[in-house]
Motif scaffolding. Sequence first.
Motif, PDB file in Angstrom:
ATOM      1  N   ASP A   1       0.831  -1.214   0.000  1.00 33.52           N
ATOM      2  CA  ASP A   1       0.000   0.000   0.000  1.00 33.52           C
ATOM      3  C   ASP A   1       0.866   1.264   0.000  1.00 33.52           C
ATOM      4  O   ASP A   1       0.567   2.233  -0.704  1.00 33.52           O
ATOM      5  CB  ASP A   1      -0.932   0.024   1.217  1.00 33.52           C
ATOM      6  CG  ASP A   1      -2.133  -0.887   1.025  1.00 33.52           C
ATOM      7  OD1 ASP A   1      -2.277  -1.421  -0.098  1.00 33.52           O
ATOM      8  OD2 ASP A   1      -2.899  -1.070   1.991  1.00 33.52           O
ATOM      9  N   GLU A   2       1.929   1.232   0.816  1.00 36.48           N
ATOM     10  CA  GLU A   2       2.827   2.404   0.865  1.00 36.48           C
ATOM     11  C   GLU A   2       3.495   2.617  -0.490  1.00 36.48           C
ATOM     12  O   GLU A   2       3.607   3.750  -0.969  1.00 36.48           O
ATOM     13  CB  GLU A   2       3.902   2.204   1.946  1.00 36.48           C
ATOM     14  CG  GLU A   2       3.397   2.369   3.359  1.00 36.48           C
ATOM     15  CD  GLU A   2       4.393   1.888   4.403  1.00 36.48           C
ATOM     16  OE1 GLU A   2       4.215   2.261   5.575  1.00 36.48           O
ATOM     17  OE2 GLU A   2       5.334   1.138   4.055  1.00 36.48           O
ATOM     18  N   ALA A   3       3.918   1.509  -1.095  1.00 34.95           N
ATOM     19  CA  ALA A   3       4.583   1.621  -2.401  1.00 34.95           C
ATOM     20  C   ALA A   3       3.619   2.191  -3.436  1.00 34.95           C
ATOM     21  O   ALA A   3       3.981   3.076  -4.221  1.00 34.95           O
ATOM     22  CB  ALA A   3       5.109   0.257  -2.842  1.00 34.95           C
ATOM     23  N   ARG A   4       2.367   1.688  -3.423  1.00 35.35           N
ATOM     24  CA  ARG A   4       1.377   2.183  -4.398  1.00 35.35           C
ATOM     25  C   ARG A   4       1.093   3.672  -4.180  1.00 35.35           C
ATOM     26  O   ARG A   4       0.960   4.435  -5.136  1.00 35.35           O
ATOM     27  CB  ARG A   4       0.071   1.391  -4.286  1.00 35.35           C
ATOM     28  CG  ARG A   4       0.160   0.035  -4.913  1.00 35.35           C
ATOM     29  CD  ARG A   4      -1.220  -0.639  -5.026  1.00 35.35           C
ATOM     30  NE  ARG A   4      -1.069  -2.052  -5.305  1.00 35.35           N
ATOM     31  CZ  ARG A   4      -0.642  -2.553  -6.462  1.00 35.35           C
ATOM     32  NH1 ARG A   4      -0.344  -1.734  -7.451  1.00 35.35           N
ATOM     33  NH2 ARG A   4      -0.512  -3.843  -6.631  1.00 35.35           N
ATOM     34  N   ALA A   5       0.964   4.090  -2.911  1.00 34.14           N
ATOM     35  CA  ALA A   5       0.676   5.504  -2.611  1.00 34.14           C
ATOM     36  C   ALA A   5       1.851   6.386  -3.048  1.00 34.14           C
ATOM     37  O   ALA A   5       1.647   7.455  -3.644  1.00 34.14           O
ATOM     38  CB  ALA A   5       0.409   5.677  -1.112  1.00 34.14           C
ATOM     39  N   ALA A   6       3.079   5.919  -2.772  1.00 33.65           N
ATOM     40  CA  ALA A   6       4.251   6.714  -3.160  1.00 33.65           C
ATOM     41  C   ALA A   6       4.358   6.790  -4.677  1.00 33.65           C
ATOM     42  O   ALA A   6       4.651   7.853  -5.240  1.00 33.65           O
ATOM     43  CB  ALA A   6       5.511   6.093  -2.559  1.00 33.65           C
ATOM     44  N   LEU A   7       4.112   5.666  -5.342  1.00 33.77           N
ATOM     45  CA  LEU A   7       4.166   5.636  -6.812  1.00 33.77           C
ATOM     46  C   LEU A   7       3.158   6.613  -7.395  1.00 33.77           C
ATOM     47  O   LEU A   7       3.461   7.375  -8.326  1.00 33.77           O
ATOM     48  CB  LEU A   7       3.885   4.210  -7.295  1.00 33.77           C
ATOM     49  CG  LEU A   7       3.958   3.958  -8.798  1.00 33.77           C
ATOM     50  CD1 LEU A   7       5.348   4.255  -9.343  1.00 33.77           C
ATOM     51  CD2 LEU A   7       3.569   2.503  -9.100  1.00 33.77           C
ATOM     52  N   GLU A   8       1.943   6.616  -6.836  1.00 35.13           N
ATOM     53  CA  GLU A   8       0.881   7.516  -7.323  1.00 35.13           C
ATOM     54  C   GLU A   8       1.304   8.978  -7.152  1.00 35.13           C
ATOM     55  O   GLU A   8       1.097   9.810  -8.044  1.00 35.13           O
ATOM     56  CB  GLU A   8      -0.421   7.214  -6.570  1.00 35.13           C
ATOM     57  CG  GLU A   8      -1.620   8.018  -7.038  1.00 35.13           C
ATOM     58  CD  GLU A   8      -1.839   7.941  -8.549  1.00 35.13           C
ATOM     59  OE1 GLU A   8      -2.267   8.959  -9.119  1.00 35.13           O
ATOM     60  OE2 GLU A   8      -1.552   6.895  -9.152  1.00 35.13           O
ATOM     61  N   ALA A   9       1.908   9.295  -5.998  1.00 33.85           N
ATOM     62  CA  ALA A   9       2.350  10.676  -5.761  1.00 33.85           C
ATOM     63  C   ALA A   9       3.440  11.069  -6.755  1.00 33.85           C
ATOM     64  O   ALA A   9       3.403  12.173  -7.322  1.00 33.85           O
ATOM     65  CB  ALA A   9       2.871  10.812  -4.325  1.00 33.85           C
ATOM     66  N   HIS A  10       4.393  10.181  -6.971  1.00 32.89           N
ATOM     67  CA  HIS A  10       5.442  10.477  -7.965  1.00 32.89           C
ATOM     68  C   HIS A  10       4.815  10.685  -9.337  1.00 32.89           C
ATOM     69  O   HIS A  10       5.181  11.600 -10.073  1.00 32.89           O
ATOM     70  CB  HIS A  10       6.442   9.320  -8.050  1.00 32.89           C
ATOM     71  CG  HIS A  10       7.354   9.208  -6.864  1.00 32.89           C
ATOM     72  ND1 HIS A  10       8.149  10.244  -6.434  1.00 32.89           N
ATOM     73  CD2 HIS A  10       7.612   8.164  -6.037  1.00 32.89           C
ATOM     74  CE1 HIS A  10       8.854   9.836  -5.384  1.00 32.89           C
ATOM     75  NE2 HIS A  10       8.534   8.594  -5.114  1.00 32.89           N
TER      76      HIS A  10
END
Length: 127
Positions: free
Chosen positions: A28-37
Amino acid sequence: MVAAPFSPTSAPGKAATLPGSTLIPTEDEARAALEAHRQSIDNIDAALIHMLAERFRQTQAVGELKARARMPAADPQREARQIARLRELAHAARLDPDFAEKFLAFIIREVIRHHDSIAGRTPGASA
Ligand SMILES: C=C(O[C@@H]1C=C(C(=O)O)C=C[C@H]1O)C(=O)O
């Protein structure tokens, strides 16, 4: 330690580092960070398109001026100054200067093609 300049053309398979943290994120953290990038990348891509459109509007006017004044499409001395300047800017910004030069050359090649076409010349033919 000084980080190496960012190179968009660096070879795949090189060791990747996670900037900011060496902890392994949850999915979930990876997906959220990817989305922000990606949101930021999309904004930057939009800005690039607007900046390129504005640049080509200016070079179109330059092409029309050169055609009326019977001036050559390309100006290698001007290009050499632009390359030197952009390489310095890239270095200061920690972007690979070779990439910056190739990117500028790609754009200028297209501009000169437009200028030749405006002047009714076949690209590559002598003026
Ligand atoms: C736009 C011009 O024409 C050509 C295109 C250039 C560019 O795209 O920056 C630079 C020099 C010329 O070879 C110009 O002379 O300024």
